[in-house]
Design a protein around this motif. Structure first.
Motif, short mmCIF file in Angstrom:
data_model
loop_
_atom_site.label_atom_id
_atom_site.label_comp_id
_atom_site.label_asym_id
_atom_site.label_seq_id
_atom_site.Cartn_x
_atom_site.Cartn_y
_atom_site.Cartn_z
N PHE A 60 0.84 -1.20 0.00
CA PHE A 60 0.00 0.00 0.00
C PHE A 60 0.88 1.25 0.00
O PHE A 60 2.04 1.21 0.39
CB PHE A 60 -0.98 0.01 1.18
CG PHE A 60 -0.35 -0.09 2.54
CD1 PHE A 60 -0.03 1.06 3.27
CD2 PHE A 60 -0.11 -1.32 3.12
CE1 PHE A 60 0.53 0.96 4.54
CE2 PHE A 60 0.45 -1.43 4.39
CZ PHE A 60 0.76 -0.29 5.10
N VAL A 61 0.28 2.35 -0.48
CA VAL A 61 0.94 3.65 -0.48
C VAL A 61 0.03 4.63 0.23
O VAL A 61 -1.17 4.69 -0.05
CB VAL A 61 1.22 4.15 -1.92
CG1 VAL A 61 1.80 5.57 -1.89
CG2 VAL A 61 2.15 3.20 -2.66
N ILE A 62 0.64 5.39 1.14
CA ILE A 62 -0.09 6.45 1.84
C ILE A 62 0.56 7.78 1.50
O ILE A 62 1.78 7.94 1.68
CB ILE A 62 -0.12 6.21 3.35
CG1 ILE A 62 -0.87 4.91 3.65
CG2 ILE A 62 -0.76 7.41 4.07
CD1 ILE A 62 -0.91 4.53 5.09
N ALA A 63 -0.25 8.70 0.97
CA ALA A 63 0.22 10.07 0.75
C ALA A 63 0.11 10.78 2.10
O ALA A 63 -0.98 10.94 2.65
CB ALA A 63 -0.64 10.77 -0.29
N ALA A 64 1.25 11.16 2.64
CA ALA A 64 1.30 11.76 3.98
C ALA A 64 0.63 13.13 3.98
O ALA A 64 0.78 13.91 3.04
CB ALA A 64 2.74 11.87 4.44
N SER A 65 -0.08 13.42 5.06
CA SER A 65 -0.74 14.71 5.21
C SER A 65 0.27 15.85 5.12
O SER A 65 -0.03 16.93 4.63
CB SER A 65 -1.44 14.79 6.57
OG SER A 65 -2.26 13.68 6.77
N SER A 66 1.50 15.58 5.58
CA SER A 66 2.54 16.61 5.60
C SER A 66 3.38 16.63 4.32
O SER A 66 4.36 17.36 4.23
CB SER A 66 3.44 16.38 6.81
OG SER A 66 3.90 15.04 6.81
#
Length: 151
Positions: A60-66
């Motif tokens: 999985f890939v998560i686009a970080a909020s920061s």
């Protein structure tokens, strides 16, 4: 701005160069570290808070909020398992918190089928110098810091 990237699983951290796949060992998709999981069935958790942008049973890939995006790959060549032994707990597009359960899997079962259970954790398309405080050769629990992504 700096983003702390946590471990998705419990285990021993190691260099990406130890991953038996050139895509990761040669940092073709980005820099990071790998975790050799300890124990049997468990949960892979979100390494950062953000949005799930890619979700497969084995990765999985998560686009970080920061800012920035983090790839977690559960084992090597585990795509060949066609999702067997992996249970998804989120969906693409969902907002997640760091430490939130993403996928349940069993590293011991993956190994019994002839695959490596090592988990690369990669800052996608980031320059190597954007990583700070890399933790290698360290025992970690889910959520423990692996590195900071500067940027």
């Amino acid at each position: 701005m700096s983003t702390e990237v946590g471990s998705p699983v419990a285990g021993l951290t190691t260099s990406l160069s130890d991953v038996p796949d050139p895509v990761f060992s040669q940092a073709m998709v980005g820099p990071g570290v790998a975790v050799k999981p300890s124990g049997g069935e468990g949960d892979a958790v979100a390494p950062v808070a953000g949005q799930v942008v890619t979700l497969h049973p084995h990765a999985f890939v998560i686009a970080a909020s920061s800012g920035g995006a983090v790839l977690v790959h559960l084992g090597i060549d585990t795509v060949k398992l066609k999702g067997e032994g992996f249970t998804l707990h989120v969906s693409t597009g969902e907002a997640v918190e760091a430490g939130q359960k993403i996928i349940t899997w069993n590293p011991t079962e993956v190994e019994s089928q002839g695959y490596s259970s090592i988990c690369p954790v990669v800052a996608l398309d980031a320059p190597a110098e954007s990583l700070a405080d890399l933790r290698e050769d360290t025992q970690v629990l889910p959520g423990d810091a692996l590195f900071n992504l500067e940027g």
